[in-house]
Scaffold this motif. Structure first.
Motif, PDB file in Angstrom:
ATOM      1  N   UNK A  95       0.823  -1.212   0.000  1.00 32.05           N
ATOM      2  CA  UNK A  95       0.000   0.000   0.000  1.00 32.05           C
ATOM      3  C   UNK A  95       0.858   1.263   0.000  1.00 32.05           C
ATOM      4  N   UNK A  96       2.183   1.089   0.010  1.00 30.69           N
ATOM      5  CA  UNK A  96       3.078   2.250   0.017  1.00 30.69           C
ATOM      6  C   UNK A  96       3.160   2.932   1.374  1.00 30.69           C
ATOM      7  N   UNK A  97       2.852   2.187   2.449  1.00 36.63           N
ATOM      8  CA  UNK A  97       2.889   2.747   3.797  1.00 36.63           C
ATOM      9  C   UNK A  97       4.135   2.290   4.534  1.00 36.63           C
ATOM     10  N   UNK A  98       4.510   3.063   5.524  1.00 34.69           N
ATOM     11  CA  UNK A  98       5.690   2.802   6.329  1.00 34.69           C
ATOM     12  C   UNK A  98       5.473   1.575   7.221  1.00 34.69           C
ATOM     13  N   UNK A  99       6.387   0.625   7.148  1.00 33.90           N
ATOM     14  CA  UNK A  99       6.267  -0.572   7.976  1.00 33.90           C
ATOM     15  C   UNK A  99       7.316  -0.628   9.083  1.00 33.90           C
ATOM     16  N   UNK A 100       8.107   0.418   9.211  1.00 35.23           N
ATOM     17  CA  UNK A 100       9.156   0.420  10.239  1.00 35.23           C
ATOM     18  C   UNK A 100       8.539   0.495  11.632  1.00 35.23           C
ATOM     19  N   UNK A 101       9.067  -0.306  12.543  1.00 32.92           N
ATOM     20  CA  UNK A 101       8.622  -0.296  13.927  1.00 32.92           C
ATOM     21  C   UNK A 101       7.424  -1.180  14.228  1.00 32.92           C
ATOM     22  N   UNK A 102       6.887  -1.833  13.219  1.00 31.01           N
ATOM     23  CA  UNK A 102       5.714  -2.682  13.435  1.00 31.01           C
ATOM     24  C   UNK A 102       6.027  -3.775  14.462  1.00 31.01           C
ATOM     25  N   UNK A 123      -4.735  -2.626  11.330  1.00 31.28           N
ATOM     26  CA  UNK A 123      -4.723  -1.309  11.957  1.00 31.28           C
ATOM     27  C   UNK A 123      -4.032  -1.485  13.300  1.00 31.28           C
ATOM     28  N   UNK A 124      -3.247  -0.509  13.671  1.00 31.04           N
ATOM     29  CA  UNK A 124      -2.540  -0.632  14.936  1.00 31.04           C
ATOM     30  C   UNK A 124      -2.172   0.718  15.489  1.00 31.04           C
ATOM     31  N   UNK A 125      -1.594   0.660  16.667  1.00 35.89           N
ATOM     32  CA  UNK A 125      -1.134   1.909  17.266  1.00 35.89           C
ATOM     33  C   UNK A 125       0.096   1.665  18.111  1.00 35.89           C
ATOM     34  N   UNK A 126       0.819   2.747  18.284  1.00 35.56           N
ATOM     35  CA  UNK A 126       1.918   2.781  19.230  1.00 35.56           C
ATOM     36  C   UNK A 126       1.329   3.364  20.506  1.00 35.56           C
ATOM     37  N   UNK A 127       1.700   2.811  21.651  1.00 38.36           N
ATOM     38  CA  UNK A 127       1.154   3.272  22.925  1.00 38.36           C
ATOM     39  C   UNK A 127       2.245   3.996  23.708  1.00 38.36           C
ATOM     40  N   UNK A 129      -2.160   7.250  22.534  1.00 37.25           N
ATOM     41  CA  UNK A 129      -1.941   6.272  21.490  1.00 37.25           C
ATOM     42  C   UNK A 129      -1.698   7.002  20.179  1.00 37.25           C
ATOM     43  N   UNK A 130      -0.930   6.384  19.309  1.00 39.45           N
ATOM     44  CA  UNK A 130      -0.661   6.922  17.974  1.00 39.45           C
ATOM     45  C   UNK A 130      -1.148   5.891  16.966  1.00 39.45           C
ATOM     46  N   UNK A 131      -2.274   6.182  16.327  1.00 37.93           N
ATOM     47  CA  UNK A 131      -2.819   5.273  15.333  1.00 37.93           C
ATOM     48  C   UNK A 131      -1.921   5.300  14.111  1.00 37.93           C
TER      49      UNK A 131
END
Length: 154
Positions: free
Chosen positions: A22-29, A55-59, A64-66
């Motif tokens: 999808x051309x989205x950033x996958x770093x840190x997943x 869908x996810x988030x960093x806490x 939270x950061x969606x």
């Protein structure tokens, strides 16, 4: 039919693949997979289950950061997308997060409909501003916030 479920460690590869496609950033997943949900098409006869969204988030308590909201075009419909976000926001409430932030690109109108409102970059909490994801994506998205407990101010 789709199943939305909590992500597990073995989902990381497929989630990263969806994001890259999808051309989205996958770093840190990998560091945040415990706060992700995936959309799965259940296995049919002779086939294995297939991940078609995430869908996810960093806490950063209490925030939270969606990030990483993706759903393949073939199964995409607004209802599935809305369910994904509602599940994540409900999860944020269970974690007692006060606000969920995001950087919206073309999907800004969708997130407005989900209860997010636009804010200025300077109003992002320091924990969110210092996130590697926000630092990399700062110029490519509009900051938005969702109040998990609407009586509180952000």
């Amino acid at each position: 039919m789709f199943v939305i479920r909590r992500a597990i460690e073995r989902d990381v590869f497929q989630v990263r693949k969806l994001l890259k496609e999808a051309g989205l950033n996958d770093k840190g997943i990998n560091d945040h997979i415990e706060h992700f949900f995936v959309v799965e098409m259940p296995a049919e006869e002779g086939m294995t289950a297939q991940l078609v969204g995430a869908v996810g988030m960093e806490v950063y308590k209490p925030y939270g950061l969606l990030r990483s909201f993706v759903l393949e075009r073939a199964p995409w419909n607004t209802k599935v997308g809305m369910n994904m976000i509602q599940i994540l926001l409900s999860y944020a409430g269970k974690l007692r997060l006060s606000h969920v932030y995001l950087l919206a690109g073309a999907s800004q109108e969708f997130f407005t409909q989900m209860g997010f409102s636009e804010i200025e970059h300077e109003k992002l909490p320091a924990e969110i501003q210092e996130s590697e994801h926000v630092e990399r994506s700062r110029e490519r998205g509009t900051p938005m916030v969702y109040s998990c407990f609407p009586t509180r101010q952000h």
